[in-house]
Enzyme design. Structure first.
Site, PDB file in Angstrom:
ATOM      1  N   SER A  46       0.848  -1.185   0.000  1.00  7.22           N
ATOM      2  CA  SER A  46       0.000   0.000   0.000  1.00  7.22           C
ATOM      3  C   SER A  46       0.884   1.235   0.000  1.00  7.22           C
ATOM      4  CB  SER A  46      -0.886  -0.001   1.260  1.00  7.22           C
ATOM      5  OG  SER A  46      -1.537   1.246   1.435  1.00  7.22           O
TER       6      SER A  46
ATOM      7  N   TYR B 241      -1.841  -0.442  11.050  1.00  6.43           N
ATOM      8  CA  TYR B 241      -1.905  -0.841   9.642  1.00  6.43           C
ATOM      9  C   TYR B 241      -0.659  -0.394   8.888  1.00  6.43           C
ATOM     10  CZ  TYR B 241      -3.518  -1.062   4.782  1.00  6.43           C
ATOM     11  OH  TYR B 241      -3.631  -1.331   3.438  1.00  6.43           O
TER      12      TYR B 241
END
Length: 240
Positions: free
Chosen positions: A133, A146
């Protein structure tokens, strides 16, 4: 000449499902792994083995790869796509959500790599594609745990590349920004979800999973002597 086997984790929706459709259309046999077996079977792709596997279960993952390789031949690539995005403030987020992301986003990637890498090294060829990501490169509000897992994916991918490059195995990191997937729905804090949705809309929307799948396949289809080490992509309107 028949195409080689490709393994895709988290293939029941989003980027994983889009990648499966694209690679199947190009003639690859596939091993599709996810916890929702019915969603995998609904894809109805030819020469495809679907198995209900949580990638945190390393033995189940290893066994599924063994079964697929017996049927279709050696795995030429794995797309480690399974992951969870559970956003929250560290001060009050349920620590079990940290455990889930670490187990899935970090250990799950390692287990996927381990299931195919020995064979790739023995053959002197293969491609490991880790879906990370933009949050593996920079921080965002309410993303602490995260972001930590995705920074880990980037670091592990780069270190793995250094380990295996001389053996002819490629390691690729795909780092998308916001994508229209089910990831956000797993976040339990409704205010954070609303803020994220508003941020996404302010950017003009998120990427279609198909676009990310095309990036995966583009990187994979390069000549074996070429490694696209990382692709970072996001909606044009996404500033962060």
């Amino acid at each position: 000449m028949s195409k080689p086997l490709i393994v895709i984790t988290g293939a029941s929706s989003g980027i994983g499902a889009a990648t499966a459709r694209l690679l199947s259309a190009q003639g690859h046999p596939l091993l599709l792994l996810a916890r929702r077996l019915e969603r995998l079977e609904e894809l109805a792709l030819p020469e495809t083995l679907c198995r209900k596997v949580d990638v945190t279960d390393r033995e189940a993952l290893r066994e599924a790869v063994r079964e697929a390789e017996e049927r279709f031949g050696p795995a030429d690539a794995i797309v480690n796509n399974a992951g969870a995005m559970l956003l929250g403030r560290i001060a009050d987020q349920d620590s079990e959500e940290w455990d889930r992301m670490i187990d899935l986003n970090v250990k799950g990637v390692l287990y996927g790599v381990r299931a195919v890498l020995p064979g790739m090294l023995a053959r002197g060829a293969g491609t490991v594609i880790n879906v990370s990501s933009v949050a593996g490169r920079k921080t965002f509000p309410n993303h602490t745990a995260y972001v930590g897992t995705k920074f880990a994916v980037h670091a592990m991918s780069e270190n793995l590349r250094e380990e295996v490059a001389s053996s002819g195995v490629r390691v690729i990191t795909i780092a998308p920004g916001a994508v229209e997937t089910e990831l956000l729905s797993h976040t339990t804090d409704e205010r954070i979800k609303e803020d994220y949705q508003a941020w996404k809309e302010a950017a003009g929307g998120a990427l279609d999973p198909q676009v990310v799948a095309e990036a995966v396949v583009y990187a994979y289809r390069q000549p074996p002597e070429v490694t696209i080490r990382e692709i970072v992509l996001a909606a044009t309107g996404q500033q962060g």
